[in-house]
Design a protein around this motif. Structure first.
Motif, PDB file in Angstrom:
ATOM      1  N   ALA A 100       0.819  -1.291  -0.128  1.00  9.31           N
ATOM      2  CA  ALA A 100       0.037   0.110   0.062  1.00  9.31           C
ATOM      3  C   ALA A 100       0.815   1.135   0.075  1.00  9.31           C
ATOM      4  O   ALA A 100       0.777   2.290  -0.972  1.00  9.31           O
ATOM      5  CB  ALA A 100      -1.043   0.018   1.124  1.00  9.31           C
ATOM      6  N   LEU A 101       1.929   1.281   0.664  1.00  9.24           N
ATOM      7  CA  LEU A 101       2.791   2.522   0.884  1.00  9.24           C
ATOM      8  C   LEU A 101       3.721   2.674  -0.553  1.00  9.24           C
ATOM      9  O   LEU A 101       3.617   3.692  -1.157  1.00  9.24           O
ATOM     10  CB  LEU A 101       3.807   2.466   1.809  1.00  9.24           C
ATOM     11  CG  LEU A 101       4.878   3.602   2.132  1.00  9.24           C
ATOM     12  CD1 LEU A 101       3.911   4.715   2.274  1.00  9.24           C
ATOM     13  CD2 LEU A 101       5.760   3.277   3.422  1.00  9.24           C
TER      14      LEU A 101
ATOM     15  N   ASP B  49       1.219   4.230  -3.146  1.00  8.87           N
ATOM     16  CA  ASP B  49       1.009   5.680  -2.806  1.00  8.87           C
ATOM     17  C   ASP B  49       2.361   6.647  -3.407  1.00  8.87           C
ATOM     18  O   ASP B  49       2.287   7.373  -4.107  1.00  8.87           O
ATOM     19  CB  ASP B  49       0.941   5.897  -1.418  1.00  8.87           C
ATOM     20  CG  ASP B  49       0.522   7.240  -1.209  1.00  8.87           C
ATOM     21  OD1 ASP B  49      -0.533   7.635  -1.575  1.00  8.87           O
ATOM     22  OD2 ASP B  49       1.221   7.922  -0.395  1.00  8.87           O
TER      23      ASP B  49
ATOM     24  N   ARG C 289       2.735   6.294  -7.364  1.00  9.30           N
ATOM     25  CA  ARG C 289       1.685   7.292  -7.756  1.00  9.30           C
ATOM     26  C   ARG C 289       2.316   8.609  -7.771  1.00  9.30           C
ATOM     27  O   ARG C 289       2.245   9.322  -8.880  1.00  9.30           O
ATOM     28  CB  ARG C 289       0.315   7.057  -7.183  1.00  9.30           C
ATOM     29  CG  ARG C 289      -0.660   5.808  -7.671  1.00  9.30           C
ATOM     30  CD  ARG C 289      -1.905   5.902  -7.171  1.00  9.30           C
ATOM     31  NE  ARG C 289      -2.630   4.646  -7.483  1.00  9.30           N
ATOM     32  CZ  ARG C 289      -3.030   4.514  -8.855  1.00  9.30           C
ATOM     33  NH1 ARG C 289      -2.635   5.000  -9.865  1.00  9.30           N
ATOM     34  NH2 ARG C 289      -3.665   3.277  -8.930  1.00  9.30           N
ATOM     35  N   GLU C 290       2.763   9.003  -6.549  1.00  8.36           N
ATOM     36  CA  GLU C 290       3.328  10.475  -6.610  1.00  8.36           C
ATOM     37  C   GLU C 290       4.436  10.678  -7.462  1.00  8.36           C
ATOM     38  O   GLU C 290       4.701  11.724  -8.296  1.00  8.36           O
ATOM     39  CB  GLU C 290       3.601  10.785  -5.129  1.00  8.36           C
ATOM     40  CG  GLU C 290       4.222  12.038  -4.774  1.00  8.36           C
ATOM     41  CD  GLU C 290       4.844  12.471  -3.361  1.00  8.36           C
ATOM     42  OE1 GLU C 290       4.310  11.559  -2.615  1.00  8.36           O
ATOM     43  OE2 GLU C 290       5.279  13.456  -3.405  1.00  8.36           O
TER      44      GLU C 290
ATOM     45  N   ARG D 105      10.417  10.285   0.941  1.00 10.61           N
ATOM     46  CA  ARG D 105       9.175   9.575   1.378  1.00 10.61           C
ATOM     47  C   ARG D 105       9.399   8.514   2.210  1.00 10.61           C
ATOM     48  O   ARG D 105       8.732   8.153   3.143  1.00 10.61           O
ATOM     49  CB  ARG D 105       8.165   9.227   0.198  1.00 10.61           C
ATOM     50  CG  ARG D 105       7.298  10.144  -0.689  1.00 10.61           C
ATOM     51  CD  ARG D 105       6.103  10.800   0.321  1.00 10.61           C
ATOM     52  NE  ARG D 105       5.295   9.911   0.849  1.00 10.61           N
ATOM     53  CZ  ARG D 105       4.224   9.373   0.388  1.00 10.61           C
ATOM     54  NH1 ARG D 105       3.848   9.484  -0.982  1.00 10.61           N
ATOM     55  NH2 ARG D 105       3.504   8.560   1.006  1.00 10.61           N
TER      56      ARG D 105
ATOM     57  N   GLU E 209       8.463   7.864   6.122  1.00  9.48           N
ATOM     58  CA  GLU E 209       7.491   6.884   6.654  1.00  9.48           C
ATOM     59  C   GLU E 209       8.159   5.734   7.195  1.00  9.48           C
ATOM     60  O   GLU E 209       7.322   5.079   8.027  1.00  9.48           O
ATOM     61  CB  GLU E 209       6.575   6.502   5.488  1.00  9.48           C
ATOM     62  CG  GLU E 209       6.137   7.611   4.450  1.00  9.48           C
ATOM     63  CD  GLU E 209       4.791   7.791   4.529  1.00  9.48           C
ATOM     64  OE1 GLU E 209       4.267   8.725   3.974  1.00  9.48           O
ATOM     65  OE2 GLU E 209       3.883   7.202   5.370  1.00  9.48           O
TER      66      GLU E 209
END
Ligand code: LIP
Length: 264
Positions: free
Chosen positions: A9-10, A13, A16-17, A57, A61
């Motif tokens: 999931a991370l 994300d 996509r960015e 990122r 995270e």
């Protein structure tokens, strides 16, 4: 402890960015920032900028995770988890405006070595087509909500195979000889220019198989998990895993024949 689905999931994300940034820079115009090992081995400022964004990122995270990327220094993990990243796989396509490039992000545990790691999650995202291929270990491979499956039995007309050619001209004679050796079992050959997309297309059944010599870990890390989670087989030289010497990906029924023709 993050599960494979959490890591997937991370990665989705972040991919996509990163893909949105890559596409924005492409639309603004791309220049080749440097030529690396050979005239075809290029890097754009966007490659570097996108990798820096991905790296930031991850650090925010998942502090302590390791990083192994195409455009910046490797960092060992203190958490046993390493992110293996190609910010723009298919850089030559990207530089020329050919819409076949992808952000490739894999998350592995154990030694950050393709011969040893355990892939937990993989994402290959083409920001032009909008197609995001994803897999979490043991959970299957998907394009959107569609579960992926490799082709298990190429037709008698032969297998649709993809390959690539390394940047070093000294290796091209061997690459061409391998293509000649597979033609008798091939329906046709494709040279898409992105290993990550080649592997995603094998997982999706758009190709029957793929082989290439000379890949880096970040080229195949995510795509190889897509293939195995879609019921396919990946490998390299006999008894080996995908690596610089050879990467092979296809349905289980084709693997031995393809390996015998390309891994010599
Ligand atoms: C590319 C691979 C491709 C290969 C190219 C190059 P890059 O990665 O995806 O399959 O044929 O030589 O290695 O450099 O665009 O990240």
């Amino acid at each position: 402890m993050a599960t494979a689905r959490d890591l997937e999931a991370l990665a989705i994300d972040i991919a996509r960015e990163a893909g949105a940034l890559a596409r924005r820079r492409r639309d603004e115009g791309v220049s080749i920032a440097a030529t690396k090992s050979a005239v075809a081995d290029i890097v754009t400022e966007a490659d570097r900028e996108v990798e820096a964004m991905i790296r930031a990122r991850i650090a925010a995270e998942r502090p302590g995770d390791g990083f192994l990327g195409e455009e910046s220094e490797a960092q060992r993990a203190t958490t046993d988890t390493t992110w293996v990243v190609d910010p723009i796989d298919g850089t030559v396509n990207y530089a020329y405006g050919i819409p076949s490039y992808a952000v490739s992000i894999a998350v592995v545990t154990g030694e950050p070595d393709p011969q040893e790691w355990v892939a937990q999650a993989g994402v290959v995202f083409n920001p032009v087509s909008g197609e995001l291929f994803r897999a979490a270990r043991g959970e299957g491979a998907f394009l959107g909500d569609h579960r992926l499956a490799v082709n298990t039995a190429p037709t008698a007309a032969g297998a649709l195979l993809a390959t690539g050619f390394g940047y070093d001209p000294a290796t091209h004679a061997g690459d061409i000889a391998r293509v000649a050796r597979v033609m008798p079992i091939a329906r046709d050959i494709r040279r898409i220019g992105s290993a990550a997309l080649d592997l995603a297309f094998v997982a999706a059944g758009r190709l029957d198989g793929y082989f290439e010599r000379g890949l880096h870990p970040w080229d195949h890390a995510a795509g190889a998990l897509l293939v195995t989670e879609a019921g396919g087989r990946v490998g390299g030289r006999p008894g080996g895993r995908p690596g610089r010497e050879m990467t092979i990906a296809c349905g289980t029924g084709l693997f031995e024949e393809l390996q015998a023709r390309v891994a010599m």
